[in-house]
Design a protein around this motif. Sequence first.
Motif, PDB file in Angstrom:
ATOM      1  N   PRO A 152       0.795  -1.235   0.000  1.00 12.23           N
ATOM      2  CA  PRO A 152       0.000   0.000   0.000  1.00 12.23           C
ATOM      3  C   PRO A 152       0.823   1.278   0.000  1.00 12.23           C
ATOM      4  CG  PRO A 152      -0.864  -1.582   1.594  1.00 12.23           C
ATOM      5  CD  PRO A 152       0.445  -2.125   1.108  1.00 12.23           C
ATOM      6  N   LEU A 153       1.954   1.296   0.730  1.00  8.62           N
ATOM      7  CA  LEU A 153       2.764   2.504   0.780  1.00  8.62           C
ATOM      8  C   LEU A 153       3.367   2.815  -0.588  1.00  8.62           C
ATOM      9  CD1 LEU A 153       4.109   4.826   2.261  1.00  8.62           C
ATOM     10  CD2 LEU A 153       5.958   3.248   2.938  1.00  8.62           C
ATOM     11  N   GLU A 154       4.006   1.820  -1.201  1.00 12.35           N
ATOM     12  CA  GLU A 154       4.578   2.050  -2.531  1.00 12.35           C
ATOM     13  C   GLU A 154       3.493   2.398  -3.538  1.00 12.35           C
ATOM     14  OE1 GLU A 154       7.497   0.044  -4.473  1.00 12.35           O
ATOM     15  OE2 GLU A 154       8.922   0.029  -2.817  1.00 12.35           O
ATOM     16  N   ALA A 155       2.349   1.735  -3.427  1.00 21.38           N
ATOM     17  CA  ALA A 155       1.262   2.010  -4.356  1.00 21.38           C
ATOM     18  C   ALA A 155       0.798   3.455  -4.227  1.00 21.38           C
ATOM     19  CB  ALA A 155       0.107   1.054  -4.107  1.00 21.38           C
ATOM     20  N   ARG A 156       0.675   3.947  -3.006  1.00 17.84           N
ATOM     21  CA  ARG A 156       0.198   5.309  -2.791  1.00 17.84           C
ATOM     22  C   ARG A 156       1.162   6.336  -3.382  1.00 17.84           C
ATOM     23  NH1 ARG A 156      -0.802   4.661   2.088  1.00 17.84           N
ATOM     24  NH2 ARG A 156       1.012   5.618   3.098  1.00 17.84           N
ATOM     25  N   VAL A 157       2.460   6.063  -3.258  1.00 16.13           N
ATOM     26  CA  VAL A 157       3.464   7.020  -3.723  1.00 16.13           C
ATOM     27  C   VAL A 157       3.776   6.844  -5.204  1.00 16.13           C
ATOM     28  CG1 VAL A 157       5.848   7.805  -3.468  1.00 16.13           C
ATOM     29  CG2 VAL A 157       4.498   7.200  -1.438  1.00 16.13           C
ATOM     30  N   MET A 158       3.942   5.586  -5.635  1.00 18.44           N
ATOM     31  CA  MET A 158       4.471   5.318  -6.966  1.00 18.44           C
ATOM     32  C   MET A 158       3.408   5.124  -8.042  1.00 18.44           C
ATOM     33  SD  MET A 158       7.653   5.586  -6.511  1.00 18.44           S
ATOM     34  CE  MET A 158       8.169   5.049  -8.144  1.00 18.44           C
ATOM     35  N   ALA A 159       2.216   4.673  -7.655  1.00 17.94           N
ATOM     36  CA  ALA A 159       1.202   4.351  -8.669  1.00 17.94           C
ATOM     37  C   ALA A 159       0.907   5.529  -9.595  1.00 17.94           C
ATOM     38  CB  ALA A 159      -0.071   3.840  -8.009  1.00 17.94           C
ATOM     39  N   PRO A 160       0.696   6.754  -9.088  1.00 13.72           N
ATOM     40  CA  PRO A 160       0.412   7.870 -10.011  1.00 13.72           C
ATOM     41  C   PRO A 160       1.552   8.138 -10.986  1.00 13.72           C
ATOM     42  CG  PRO A 160      -0.183   8.452  -7.751  1.00 13.72           C
ATOM     43  CD  PRO A 160       0.609   7.183  -7.672  1.00 13.72           C
ATOM     44  N   LEU A 161       2.787   7.950 -10.513  1.00 11.85           N
ATOM     45  CA  LEU A 161       3.939   8.213 -11.383  1.00 11.85           C
ATOM     46  C   LEU A 161       4.050   7.160 -12.484  1.00 11.85           C
ATOM     47  CD1 LEU A 161       6.564   9.087  -8.606  1.00 11.85           C
ATOM     48  CD2 LEU A 161       5.138  10.659  -9.938  1.00 11.85           C
ATOM     49  N   ILE A 162       3.876   5.890 -12.106  1.00  9.74           N
ATOM     50  CA  ILE A 162       3.992   4.815 -13.101  1.00  9.74           C
ATOM     51  C   ILE A 162       2.807   4.854 -14.057  1.00  9.74           C
ATOM     52  CG2 ILE A 162       4.192   2.327 -13.450  1.00  9.74           C
ATOM     53  CD1 ILE A 162       5.476   2.127 -10.689  1.00  9.74           C
ATOM     54  N   LEU A 163       1.630   5.186 -13.542  1.00 15.18           N
ATOM     55  CA  LEU A 163       0.461   5.272 -14.415  1.00 15.18           C
ATOM     56  C   LEU A 163       0.646   6.361 -15.463  1.00 15.18           C
ATOM     57  CD1 LEU A 163      -2.351   4.152 -14.963  1.00 15.18           C
ATOM     58  CD2 LEU A 163      -3.269   5.876 -13.404  1.00 15.18           C
ATOM     59  N   LYS A 164       1.245   7.487 -15.053  1.00  8.88           N
ATOM     60  CA  LYS A 164       1.529   8.543 -16.020  1.00  8.88           C
ATOM     61  C   LYS A 164       2.536   8.055 -17.061  1.00  8.88           C
ATOM     62  CE  LYS A 164       3.048  13.364 -16.410  1.00  8.88           C
ATOM     63  NZ  LYS A 164       3.511  14.586 -15.699  1.00  8.88           N
TER      64      LYS A 164
END
Length: 296
Positions: A152-164
């Motif tokens: 959850p922590l990595e997802a919260r921080v990294m998901a928007p960046l990787i999705l972009k």
Amino acid sequence: MTVHDLAKQVNDYIGDGPDMTKGRETGIEGLYVHRQSKPSPFEATIYHPVICLNLQGRKQVAVGERSAEFGLGQSLIVSHDLPVAARVTEASPEHPYLAIIVALDIAILRGLSEEIGDTARGNHRAGALATSITDAALVDAMSRYFALVGDPLEARVMAPLILKEIHFRLLMASHGGMLRQLMQRDSHASRISRAIGRIRTGYRSPLTVAGLAEEAGMSPSSFHDHFKQITGTTPLQYQKDMRLMEARRLIAFDGLSVSSAAYEVGYESATQFSREYSRKFGTPPRADAVRPGFAV
């Protein structure tokens, strides 16, 4: 990471669960996985804008007069909401069909337009369904997005960046022509997208090509031609497909009678509804009303 490595990770993640008729949610917004261990008949459904990366097996998707089949290492880009018929054509218990799906965000695509500028030019012959071999950089980005599952922590921080990044890779992809057109707010692709939204919200009411064209700021003939070029179907057929698929859901899941479902989606004649329903789905509406565990 290679496609084979990602396939193993997805298969391990799904585990011993049953076959899925639709993608399974992963807990990461807009990220789904799909596994099916045998070929399937065509099933009518609605595809929203997605990237579907094939990790194993083969799948065919058809809309109107257009059909696309894609296999290992290929991906399907869907740029507009489409009523499609889809089937798995190659799968077995030993080598099931496997795919990873990411929902697309048109706002992210348009937000990238200022950064990309004219580097990614639209392909004016592109359609709303497009397949191609998937670039290694896009496979890598989707692998890293999937790796966020369970953290959850990595997802919260990294998901928007990787999705972009995934959206950027799609804009630069050889089969991302229609997405590149959607970056332009007043393009034909954008106008047709708005018209599709109008049909989807008002499909129960009578619609005319002339009225839709006027809302899109196009002549009726130009609107009709661009709608079919982009979606593979006509505006009125699109509306009919939307009506029939919503009626199928009402009958199978909400328990409505055939006549009630017909009138609910805008049909005035239950006989005409039953005839068009049978032609669309290959079975009369009453048969779907008694199919246990039916999935649309």
